[in-house]
Design a protein around this motif. Sequence first.
Motif, mmCIF file in Angstrom:
data_model
loop_
_atom_site.group_PDB
_atom_site.id
_atom_site.type_symbol
_atom_site.label_atom_id
_atom_site.label_comp_id
_atom_site.label_asym_id
_atom_site.label_seq_id
_atom_site.Cartn_x
_atom_site.Cartn_y
_atom_site.Cartn_z
ATOM 1 N N LEU A 180 0.965 -1.005 -0.550
ATOM 2 C CA LEU A 180 0.163 -0.079 0.132
ATOM 3 C C LEU A 180 0.732 1.461 0.131
ATOM 4 N N PHE A 181 0.564 2.230 -0.904
ATOM 5 C CA PHE A 181 1.762 3.246 -0.978
ATOM 6 C C PHE A 181 1.138 4.456 -0.606
ATOM 7 N N GLU A 182 1.280 5.222 0.112
ATOM 8 C CA GLU A 182 0.983 7.021 0.347
ATOM 9 C C GLU A 182 0.804 7.524 -0.720
ATOM 10 N N ILE A 183 1.006 8.271 -1.361
ATOM 11 C CA ILE A 183 0.551 9.078 -2.298
ATOM 12 C C ILE A 183 0.712 10.968 -2.270
ATOM 13 N N PRO A 184 0.774 11.726 -1.821
ATOM 14 C CA PRO A 184 0.053 13.076 -1.185
ATOM 15 C C PRO A 184 -0.468 13.214 -2.143
ATOM 16 N N ARG A 185 -1.330 14.503 -2.237
ATOM 17 C CA ARG A 185 -2.503 14.072 -3.809
ATOM 18 C C ARG A 185 -1.602 15.967 -4.386
ATOM 19 N N GLU A 186 -1.432 16.510 -3.468
ATOM 20 C CA GLU A 186 -0.040 17.416 -3.430
ATOM 21 C C GLU A 186 0.448 17.539 -4.816
ATOM 22 N N SER A 187 1.079 15.730 -4.998
ATOM 23 C CA SER A 187 2.100 15.710 -5.885
ATOM 24 C C SER A 187 1.655 15.032 -6.826
ATOM 25 N N ILE A 188 0.144 14.364 -6.594
ATOM 26 C CA ILE A 188 -0.193 13.930 -8.502
ATOM 27 C C ILE A 188 -0.555 15.432 -9.116
ATOM 28 N N LEU A 189 0.240 14.959 -10.810
ATOM 29 C CA LEU A 189 0.269 15.545 -11.837
ATOM 30 C C LEU A 189 -0.883 14.802 -12.901
ATOM 31 N N GLY A 190 -1.532 13.587 -12.590
ATOM 32 C CA GLY A 190 -2.337 13.110 -13.355
ATOM 33 C C GLY A 190 -3.122 11.588 -13.063
ATOM 34 N N GLN A 191 -4.499 11.466 -12.887
ATOM 35 C CA GLN A 191 -4.438 9.914 -12.325
ATOM 36 C C GLN A 191 -5.949 9.478 -13.730
ATOM 37 N N GLU A 192 -5.682 8.470 -13.967
ATOM 38 C CA GLU A 192 -6.022 7.805 -15.063
ATOM 39 C C GLU A 192 -6.462 6.161 -14.471
ATOM 40 N N GLU A 193 -7.939 5.815 -15.373
ATOM 41 C CA GLU A 193 -8.823 4.776 -14.581
ATOM 42 C C GLU A 193 -8.301 4.459 -16.033
ATOM 43 N N VAL A 194 -7.131 2.823 -16.097
ATOM 44 C CA VAL A 194 -6.946 2.328 -17.142
ATOM 45 C C VAL A 194 -7.875 1.336 -18.142
ATOM 46 N N GLY A 195 -8.810 0.621 -16.373
ATOM 47 C CA GLY A 195 -9.322 -0.835 -17.038
ATOM 48 C C GLY A 195 -8.861 -2.005 -16.197
ATOM 49 N N SER A 196 -9.565 -3.007 -16.531
ATOM 50 C CA SER A 196 -8.604 -4.362 -16.552
ATOM 51 C C SER A 196 -6.667 -4.370 -16.913
ATOM 52 N N LEU A 197 -6.910 -4.552 -16.275
ATOM 53 C CA LEU A 197 -4.935 -5.217 -16.652
ATOM 54 C C LEU A 197 -4.999 -6.628 -17.324
ATOM 55 N N MET A 198 -6.310 -7.412 -17.357
ATOM 56 C CA MET A 198 -6.451 -8.665 -17.950
ATOM 57 C C MET A 198 -5.983 -8.449 -19.177
ATOM 58 N N PRO A 199 -4.942 -8.747 -20.015
ATOM 59 C CA PRO A 199 -4.241 -9.278 -21.075
ATOM 60 C C PRO A 199 -5.421 -9.370 -22.112
ATOM 61 N N LEU A 200 -5.386 -9.420 -23.570
ATOM 62 C CA LEU A 200 -6.085 -10.596 -25.041
ATOM 63 C C LEU A 200 -5.762 -11.192 -24.513
ATOM 64 N N THR A 201 -4.563 -12.659 -24.060
ATOM 65 C CA THR A 201 -4.060 -13.656 -24.715
ATOM 66 C C THR A 201 -5.192 -14.453 -25.205
ATOM 67 N N ALA A 202 -6.285 -14.459 -24.775
ATOM 68 C CA ALA A 202 -7.880 -15.649 -25.594
ATOM 69 C C ALA A 202 -8.191 -15.807 -26.404
ATOM 70 N N GLY A 203 -7.867 -14.402 -27.244
ATOM 71 C CA GLY A 203 -8.467 -13.862 -28.223
ATOM 72 C C GLY A 203 -7.221 -14.836 -29.071
ATOM 73 N N GLU A 204 -6.511 -15.413 -28.888
ATOM 74 C CA GLU A 204 -5.316 -15.633 -29.606
ATOM 75 C C GLU A 204 -5.484 -17.231 -30.007
ATOM 76 N N LEU A 205 -6.011 -17.851 -29.083
ATOM 77 C CA LEU A 205 -6.823 -18.997 -29.280
ATOM 78 C C LEU A 205 -7.580 -19.736 -30.416
ATOM 79 N N GLY A 206 -7.108 -20.555 -30.561
ATOM 80 C CA GLY A 206 -8.320 -21.178 -31.695
ATOM 81 C C GLY A 206 -9.314 -21.863 -31.238
ATOM 82 N N GLN A 207 -10.195 -21.784 -32.186
ATOM 83 C CA GLN A 207 -12.122 -22.830 -32.335
ATOM 84 C C GLN A 207 -11.915 -23.810 -30.967
ATOM 85 N N GLN A 208 -10.768 -24.542 -31.380
ATOM 86 C CA GLN A 208 -11.156 -26.024 -30.008
ATOM 87 C C GLN A 208 -10.410 -25.397 -28.609
ATOM 88 N N GLU A 209 -9.476 -23.976 -28.627
ATOM 89 C CA GLU A 209 -8.475 -24.300 -27.534
ATOM 90 C C GLU A 209 -9.380 -23.140 -26.388
#
Length: 224
Positions: A180-209
Amino acid sequence: RDTIRTIFRDFTSREGAPALLAKELERVAIEGQQAARLREAWVSTGLVARELEAALNALSGIAVVKEYDEALVRKIVSSAEQGSIDRGRKVFHSSQASCSACHKADRGGQSLIGPDLSAVGSGLLPDRVVTEVLWPRRQVKEGYALSRITTRDGDVRQGYVQASRNDNLLLLRDFASNALFEIPRESILGQEEVGSLMPLTAGELGQQELADLFAYLFSLDGGE
């Protein structure tokens, strides 16, 4: 591989560095197993940097599913009825799919970076499971929306924002170490929600897989 992961983490910790690395990767001749190893190392970090991810996908010749397709969802749900649970378990734990790097399923232990999937087959409708696996950024599970915090000195941290009693501090939980990191708000330049960190690896699989993988996931009901 550990060295490559460390390099990737160093680049993602500085504002603008992932995009610069992506441009350099586009200029060099990396292919075959070397390209595949680079991409696997990146996926295993759990970090999010769209430009770098795209560059590594291109080097590896990966064509992932890009747009949500309701007809494809129905087709995969149907094909899973003929899939093999045993083969699907192997796909889940394979280095190609990389599912078990972040999720607990049926081998005990604790859930790691992502949600616990040990009862996903009884907790979600099949079409919802397919959607969340193939398009993980379409609807992010509560508590697993990754945020990127950029400070005024150019440092970048990725993690999950936590509730704080101090309005002057932002609390950020690291997704890998749980620190757990404590970040002073006065030091924050930007805050962005980037969604899920889950990679799109399943899209590479073949139909049977895919049929086998979802047959396995649909079978998970919380039992050992």
